[in-house]
Design an enzyme around this catalytic site. Sequence first.
Site, PDB file in Angstrom:
ATOM      1  CB  THR A  75     -10.689   0.966 -10.535  1.00 52.24           C
ATOM      2  OG1 THR A  75      -9.537   1.030  -9.693  1.00 52.24           O
ATOM      3  CG2 THR A  75     -11.197   2.364 -10.789  1.00 52.24           C
ATOM      4  CB  CYS A 110      -0.925   0.036   1.209  1.00 45.56           C
ATOM      5  SG  CYS A 110      -1.882   1.562   1.241  1.00 45.56           S
TER       6      CYS A 110
END
Lengths: 254, 303
Positions: B267, B131
């Site tokens: 997404t 991340c």
Amino acid sequence: MAVQKRARITSQVQLAPGIFSMWLEEAEIAKKASPGQFLSLYCNSEDRLLPRPISICEIKEDRTSLRLVYRVAGKGTEEFSKLKEGDMIQVMGPLGNGFPMEKKKAILIGGGIGIPPMLELAKSLDCEKSIVLGYRDKNTFLDKEFLPYGQVYLSTEDGSLGVKGNVIDAVRQYAVQGAVIYACGPTPMLRGVKAYALEHNITAWMSLEERMACGIGACLACVCKTKEKDHHTNVDNTRICKEGPVFKAEAVEL
Amino acid sequence: MKMINTKVTIAGVEWDNPVTTASGTFGSGMEFADFVDLNRLGAVTTKGVSYVPWTGNPVPRIAETCSGMLNAIGLQNPGVEVFINRDLPFLKQYDTRVIVNVCGKTTEDYLKVVERLSDCAVDMLEINISCPNVKEGGIAFGQNTCSVEEITRQVKRYAKQPVIMKLSPNVTDIREMAKAAEAGGADALSLINTLTGTKIDIYKRKFVLANETGGLSGPAVKPVALRMVNQVARTVKIPVIGMGGIMTGEDAIEFLMAGATAVAVGTANFRNPLATAEVIDGINDFLAKEGIQDVKEIIGCVN
């Protein structure tokens, strides 16, 4: 429960510079919608991936159509503004929780593009209403449409109409009275409304805005700081799209 | 019509089809259950789960970019106890594999979550060492071969479920990270996490994101993701889960052909809550049209 649909645009007109009014024919969403809820609008262009959250301005009485009044703020909303009657648009809704309907003398406060959701609220609230609308300048929109629903007060930043200043200046100058406040507008305005409500010990319901991705509570992009730990997130912030966009003023930190 | 076999096996765990969700784009599935039948998914990969609740970053947390988006959520999550008591029972109502994405600031943080999940009804663990949006942990573990190998080894000591290491594309050579994870004992790899990027509001003369930088995802990153998945699949023996900008069944087929055993839809869920189901349908349509009886026939077929 929200649904994703392709809706037909039945009208699109410009109300003021950069401000557009669009009616969408979508009965399934219109049937479930309530004032203060919003829709996600999707661009036809796939290079603009994310939906744009836009609040519901009006729900047609026969529950077949919805009206959205929005500002062109970027390429996505610019694309929407170019759509014509008969064009189709992908929408999802109704999303979020609307305004609670209290049967008390109400003050409705809208600032700029926070004004549109106040119109359906003004139509729906069954009580005495004062309506305070704040604009930048004389390029107002929707203000005349509020006239049937209560006393309307205006403020403009440049003083060209109504009180010179912001909505709270107008509330103070006209000594607007009420037992509950409903507000939607930019964050600095909402801070002022919250402070005013605390000062006068009035309940205030505020509709917040933040950049969103999914619009359904999954991505955690649109959070707002909360006074207490939120039941869903288990931390001191809450999802504007899911638990909001309407919150009690004292529950959120602005 | 002959039945097409879409089953794939990753580290001994059989999925009904090769499609899961990319961590952080699907919550724990609850918000999407109104739109998609979760039983249809090969697996659900949850949003990152840490030992204690994380508040995440200040807003704005997202910005749209051309054919993509930047996010800097900062791994906000309610912590492993709420996950186990609320989200996991929800997911277990469905006939799908459950992959829990694990995040931490320190090695101990990761290990505590892994240990806490060891007796839970979780099928696989995905370890987020990639991340880009948290100051400690996350990508700090994923950008050097020694720390990738070491964290993998430590996690494997505590994990009762197969371990997927999620790799960052923000490295000089992702093959080196893949080899390090394999050497540390990883059962599978997933890639790519987001590419670090930024966006500036030229009128405010400020970064759009409060975090200044964020992770780029969406169709804009697909060619890069596909190249990296291909490179890694040709380098390691363990299976690869490919992701990065998958919007359609055709996109997923590309990743499978590049060498991924499974794919994740990320997404795309934000644009279309039905994206996962449509990708599964798209894969099936392609296989039927091309007369392919088993999805495994196309995995890595370009190599």
